[in-house]
Design a protein around this motif. Structure first.
Motif, PDB file in Angstrom:
ATOM      1  N   TYR A 150      38.469  67.892 -34.904  1.00 18.95           N
ATOM      2  CA  TYR A 150      39.230  66.728 -35.330  1.00 18.95           C
ATOM      3  C   TYR A 150      40.473  66.631 -34.479  1.00 18.95           C
ATOM      4  O   TYR A 150      40.922  67.599 -33.891  1.00 18.95           O
ATOM      5  N   GLY A 151      41.052  65.451 -34.486  1.00 16.27           N
ATOM      6  CA  GLY A 151      42.286  65.253 -33.749  1.00 16.27           C
ATOM      7  C   GLY A 151      42.389  63.813 -33.323  1.00 16.27           C
ATOM      8  O   GLY A 151      41.527  63.005 -33.646  1.00 16.27           O
ATOM      9  N   ASP A 152      43.466  63.508 -32.613  1.00 17.35           N
ATOM     10  CA  ASP A 152      43.596  62.166 -32.050  1.00 17.35           C
ATOM     11  C   ASP A 152      42.646  62.048 -30.863  1.00 17.35           C
ATOM     12  O   ASP A 152      42.148  63.057 -30.346  1.00 17.35           O
ATOM     13  N   LEU A 153      42.438  60.815 -30.436  1.00 20.61           N
ATOM     14  CA  LEU A 153      41.655  60.624 -29.221  1.00 20.61           C
ATOM     15  C   LEU A 153      42.654  60.585 -28.064  1.00 20.61           C
ATOM     16  O   LEU A 153      43.491  59.675 -27.994  1.00 20.61           O
ATOM     17  N   LEU A 154      42.583  61.602 -27.221  1.00 23.01           N
ATOM     18  CA  LEU A 154      43.503  61.674 -26.085  1.00 23.01           C
ATOM     19  C   LEU A 154      42.785  61.255 -24.816  1.00 23.01           C
ATOM     20  O   LEU A 154      41.688  61.726 -24.535  1.00 23.01           O
ATOM     21  N   ILE A 155      43.428  60.372 -24.075  1.00 21.88           N
ATOM     22  CA  ILE A 155      42.892  59.996 -22.765  1.00 21.88           C
ATOM     23  C   ILE A 155      43.696  60.783 -21.736  1.00 21.88           C
ATOM     24  O   ILE A 155      44.923  60.606 -21.632  1.00 21.88           O
ATOM     25  N   ILE A 156      43.005  61.641 -21.030  1.00 19.96           N
ATOM     26  CA  ILE A 156      43.696  62.516 -20.080  1.00 19.96           C
ATOM     27  C   ILE A 156      43.120  62.331 -18.680  1.00 19.96           C
ATOM     28  O   ILE A 156      41.977  61.907 -18.528  1.00 19.96           O
ATOM     29  N   GLY A 157      43.949  62.652 -17.698  1.00 17.81           N
ATOM     30  CA  GLY A 157      43.498  62.485 -16.319  1.00 17.81           C
ATOM     31  C   GLY A 157      43.971  63.607 -15.428  1.00 17.81           C
ATOM     32  O   GLY A 157      44.700  64.512 -15.862  1.00 17.81           O
ATOM     33  N   HIS A 158      43.535  63.522 -14.186  1.00 15.81           N
ATOM     34  CA  HIS A 158      43.942  64.512 -13.175  1.00 15.81           C
ATOM     35  C   HIS A 158      45.476  64.514 -13.072  1.00 15.81           C
ATOM     36  O   HIS A 158      46.096  63.455 -13.113  1.00 15.81           O
ATOM     37  N   PRO A 159      46.101  65.683 -12.910  1.00 10.29           N
ATOM     38  CA  PRO A 159      47.573  65.738 -12.921  1.00 10.29           C
ATOM     39  C   PRO A 159      48.238  64.931 -11.812  1.00 10.29           C
ATOM     40  O   PRO A 159      49.393  64.532 -11.960  1.00 10.29           O
ATOM     41  N   ASP A 160      47.524  64.656 -10.719  1.00  7.53           N
ATOM     42  CA  ASP A 160      48.148  63.920  -9.611  1.00  7.53           C
ATOM     43  C   ASP A 160      48.047  62.403  -9.754  1.00  7.53           C
ATOM     44  O   ASP A 160      48.470  61.670  -8.851  1.00  7.53           O
TER      45      ASP A 160
ATOM     46  N   PRO B  74      35.657  57.807 -14.093  1.00 12.85           N
ATOM     47  CA  PRO B  74      35.522  58.081 -15.524  1.00 12.85           C
ATOM     48  C   PRO B  74      34.508  59.188 -15.809  1.00 12.85           C
ATOM     49  O   PRO B  74      33.472  59.256 -15.150  1.00 12.85           O
ATOM     50  N   VAL B  75      34.824  60.025 -16.782  1.00 13.15           N
ATOM     51  CA  VAL B  75      33.919  61.123 -17.157  1.00 13.15           C
ATOM     52  C   VAL B  75      33.592  60.979 -18.642  1.00 13.15           C
ATOM     53  O   VAL B  75      34.481  61.032 -19.486  1.00 13.15           O
ATOM     54  N   ASN B  76      32.321  60.791 -18.932  1.00  9.95           N
ATOM     55  CA  ASN B  76      31.868  60.596 -20.303  1.00  9.95           C
ATOM     56  C   ASN B  76      31.450  61.904 -20.942  1.00  9.95           C
ATOM     57  O   ASN B  76      31.259  62.910 -20.254  1.00  9.95           O
ATOM     58  N   ARG B  77      31.256  61.865 -22.256  1.00 15.07           N
ATOM     59  CA  ARG B  77      30.662  62.988 -22.974  1.00 15.07           C
ATOM     60  C   ARG B  77      29.240  62.609 -23.370  1.00 15.07           C
ATOM     61  O   ARG B  77      28.850  61.446 -23.266  1.00 15.07           O
TER      62      ARG B  77
ATOM     63  N   ILE C  80      38.439  67.449 -14.932  1.00 11.48           N
ATOM     64  CA  ILE C  80      39.638  66.606 -14.778  1.00 11.48           C
ATOM     65  C   ILE C  80      40.687  67.305 -13.911  1.00 11.48           C
ATOM     66  O   ILE C  80      41.330  66.687 -13.063  1.00 11.48           O
ATOM     67  N   LYS C  81      40.836  68.603 -14.146  1.00 11.55           N
ATOM     68  CA  LYS C  81      41.844  69.353 -13.387  1.00 11.55           C
ATOM     69  C   LYS C  81      41.504  69.422 -11.905  1.00 11.55           C
ATOM     70  O   LYS C  81      42.382  69.449 -11.052  1.00 11.55           O
ATOM     71  N   LYS C  82      40.210  69.480 -11.606  1.00  9.66           N
ATOM     72  CA  LYS C  82      39.794  69.731 -10.224  1.00  9.66           C
ATOM     73  C   LYS C  82      39.546  68.469  -9.397  1.00  9.66           C
ATOM     74  O   LYS C  82      39.677  68.500  -8.175  1.00  9.66           O
ATOM     75  N   VAL C  83      39.114  67.373 -10.052  1.00  8.32           N
ATOM     76  CA  VAL C  83      38.671  66.208  -9.266  1.00  8.32           C
ATOM     77  C   VAL C  83      39.736  65.101  -9.294  1.00  8.32           C
ATOM     78  O   VAL C  83      40.020  64.535 -10.353  1.00  8.32           O
ATOM     79  N   PRO C  84      40.312  64.781  -8.148  1.00 12.25           N
ATOM     80  CA  PRO C  84      41.335  63.724  -8.093  1.00 12.25           C
ATOM     81  C   PRO C  84      40.784  62.388  -8.601  1.00 12.25           C
ATOM     82  O   PRO C  84      39.654  62.022  -8.291  1.00 12.25           O
ATOM     83  N   GLY C  85      41.578  61.695  -9.399  1.00  9.92           N
ATOM     84  CA  GLY C  85      41.182  60.376  -9.902  1.00  9.92           C
ATOM     85  C   GLY C  85      40.364  60.427 -11.181  1.00  9.92           C
ATOM     86  O   GLY C  85      40.093  59.380 -11.774  1.00  9.92           O
TER      87      GLY C  85
ATOM     88  N   THR D 187      46.672  68.336 -29.090  1.00 12.08           N
ATOM     89  CA  THR D 187      47.511  68.844 -28.004  1.00 12.08           C
ATOM     90  C   THR D 187      46.892  68.517 -26.641  1.00 12.08           C
ATOM     91  O   THR D 187      45.672  68.557 -26.471  1.00 12.08           O
ATOM     92  N   VAL D 188      47.792  68.217 -25.710  1.00  7.90           N
ATOM     93  CA  VAL D 188      47.333  67.872 -24.358  1.00  7.90           C
ATOM     94  C   VAL D 188      47.025  69.158 -23.595  1.00  7.90           C
ATOM     95  O   VAL D 188      47.878  70.045 -23.514  1.00  7.90           O
ATOM     96  N   PRO D 189      45.812  69.286 -23.060  1.00  8.53           N
ATOM     97  CA  PRO D 189      45.475  70.519 -22.326  1.00  8.53           C
ATOM     98  C   PRO D 189      46.376  70.714 -21.105  1.00  8.53           C
ATOM     99  O   PRO D 189      46.722  69.740 -20.428  1.00  8.53           O
ATOM    100  N   GLU D 190      46.731  71.948 -20.883  1.00  8.32           N
ATOM    101  CA  GLU D 190      47.585  72.287 -19.749  1.00  8.32           C
ATOM    102  C   GLU D 190      46.902  71.900 -18.434  1.00  8.32           C
ATOM    103  O   GLU D 190      45.687  72.060 -18.295  1.00  8.32           O
ATOM    104  N   GLY D 191      47.697  71.358 -17.520  1.00  6.29           N
ATOM    105  CA  GLY D 191      47.139  71.008 -16.203  1.00  6.29           C
ATOM    106  C   GLY D 191      46.474  69.645 -16.166  1.00  6.29           C
ATOM    107  O   GLY D 191      45.808  69.303 -15.193  1.00  6.29           O
ATOM    108  N   THR D 192      46.625  68.857 -17.240  1.00  6.78           N
ATOM    109  CA  THR D 192      46.093  67.482 -17.239  1.00  6.78           C
ATOM    110  C   THR D 192      47.245  66.532 -17.567  1.00  6.78           C
ATOM    111  O   THR D 192      48.294  66.964 -18.027  1.00  6.78           O
TER     112      THR D 192
END
Lengths: 138, 339
Positions: free
Chosen positions: A18-28, A58-61, A111-116, A125-130
């Motif tokens: 459970y949690g909020d829906l977080l939209i996260i991306g590459h750190p750059d 975009p990366v889907n589940r 997300i951490k590894k692939v630019p864009g 919580t927002v994962p570290e490095g994103t």
């Protein structure tokens, strides 16, 4: 007592995340936020860019995951059947749906590894490095 | 520099691995492995035209494949077996008259996020039906005459697509010579074209609601005739009721005693959704050819879609006159699946 603890633990681990829906991306990513309609356009492959930023990936589940269902309800506002129909038509036009990752861990690593790259997770919580682009309260 | 290259290679590898992630297969998903995608569809039709023998036809068995390598190499191919008559009343069982057709063969070069250059044989962007004509994805067994009769259905050459951020899509295309591996002609595809050039504009008001306009100029092959074709099409979708339409007008620059300098027609299709699976269709259509033949038809149909990729269709077509083009009057049914 030990048995009760084990039982409780197994019930807790079996519960969906459970949690909020977080939209996260590459750190750059240059963008610091994204509008839900922009997000929908990117995941429906209507656009591949945000304002001033190109090559968004975009990366889907997986289709049966709770995060995907939440995303489709809260962001795309489409039923599973409507989305299926949409992608059948686009595949016929030669456009393929976003790539898929099987778990939160795999999505975050990607997300951490692939630019864009951008994705969504169910978390508080927002994962570290994103980079957090949008939080939709659930 | 080397680190940058390593990063890109690593990212590419991750993308390929992610593309190989398999969800449980459902009909219509196609088969995806790495950067290769395979899919196709088939349609079996039963035709019972009034006053003519009934027949069972494998109308389409189509396969398409695409590969995404990088920004510059994204080939796509679609080939199909079409009009293979399996049975006709009073005749023996067995496949007859089948034709192998190369529907599409192109490579996409992604010039940037908004511009794609398509090189090869692709479908001409004249109306939505011409671009998404796969039997499981359309509502009727019989295709409206308006969606194919007057113009070149394909482009063998260059096709530039530009997508604006506000969901306007523009196409500019040019075919310098004849169609590559042309489709066989029939009563609803009476001529081939060369020197085809055109533009189109689609405005997507929402995901499914659109308005499209296109202009195409072409020379009719083996003649001294050239033509301009103007087309307007659109779709409006609602929870309970959808409307789709297209109208085309052709201005032909040469005419004789037997022919018109104009050819035009149009249809409007109403789709009533009883629920997700059951749908009723009504479609009036009028068409006037350059040979002065005209046809007014009315189609009444029922469609059962247990899943989005599978359809069962039953329809009755009523026409005013028997002509050498267009539909036959009678009952038609088909089953189509996208796999």
């Amino acid at each position: 007592m030990k048995l009760h603890c084990l039982l409780l633990l197994s019930i807790l681990t079996a519960l969906p995340a459970y949690g909020d829906l977080l939209i996260i991306g590459h750190p750059d990513l240059v963008s610091t936020s994204i509008e839900p309609n922009e997000l929908a356009d990117i995941f429906l492959k209507r656009h591949a860019s945000l304002a001033g930023e190109h090559g968004i990936l975009p990366v889907n589940r997986l289709a049966n995951s709770s995060a995907r269902t939440l995303f489709e309800n809260l962001v795309l506002h489409l039923s599973e059947r409507e989305i299926k129909q949409y992608w059948l038509k686009l595949r016929f036009k030669g456009i393929r749906p976003p790539i898929v990752q099987e778990s939160d861990e795999a999505s975050i690593l990607f997300i951490k590894k692939v630019p864009g790259a951008i994705t969504y997770i169910e978390s508080y919580t927002v994962p570290e490095g994103t980079k957090l682009l949008l939080r939709i309260e659930n | 520099m080397q680190l940058g290259l390593k990063k890109s290679l690593y990212a590419s590898l991750l993308i390929v691995i992610a593309s190989s992630t398999h969800a449980e297969y459902t009909v219509g998903d196609g088969f995806e492995t790495g950067n290769v995608f395979l899919s196709g569809y088939s349609k079996v039709a039963w035709e019972a035209p009034t006053g003519k023998p009934q027949s069972l036809i494998l109308d389409d068995l189509s396969f398409f494949a695409s590969v995404s390598v990088n920004q510059y190499i994204n080939p796509f191919i679609e080939a199909e077996i079409t009009k293979a008559q399996f049975w006709q009343e009073g005749d023996e069982i067995g496949f007859k008259n089948s034709k192998l057709v190369l529907e599409r063969l192109y490579n996409d070069v992604l010039l940037n996020d908004q511009v794609t250059l398509r090189i090869g044989k692709s479908l001409a962007p004249v109306g939505e039906w011409n671009r998404i004509h796969a039997a499981p994805l359309v509502w009727t067994t019989n295709r409206p005459i308006t969606t194919r009769y007057s113009f070149s259905e394909s482009v063998s050459g260059l096709n530039l697509q530009y997508t604006q951020q506000n969901n306007n899509v523009f196409h500019l295309y040019y075919q310098p010579g004849s169609e590559w591996v042309p489709k066989p002609n029939d009563k609803n595809r009476p001529r081939d074209y060369e020197q085809v050039a055109g533009v189109s504009f689609d405005n997507y008001l929402s995901l499914e609601n659109k308005l499209g306009f296109s202009v195409q100029h072409a020379d009719v092959k083996n003649s001294n005739v050239s033509q301009w074709v103007f087309s307007l099409d659109g779709q409006w979708k609602n929870t309970q009721f959808d409307i789709e339409y297209q109208t085309t007008y052709a201005k032909i620059d040469y005419h004789s005693v037997q022919s018109n300098s104009e050819e035009w027609g149009g249809y409007i299709q109403g789709i009533w959704h009883f629920n997700d699976q059951w749908h009723a269709i009504v479609r009036p259509e009028y068409f006037l050819t350059r040979q002065n033949d005209s046809q007014t038809s009315m189609l009444y149909g029922l469609v059962y879609r247990p899943q989005p990729a599978i359809s069962f269709k039953l329809e009755y077509v009523d026409i005013n006159l028997k002509q050498s083009f267009g539909f036959s009057q009678g009952l038609f049914a088909s089953m189509a699946v996208l796999f």
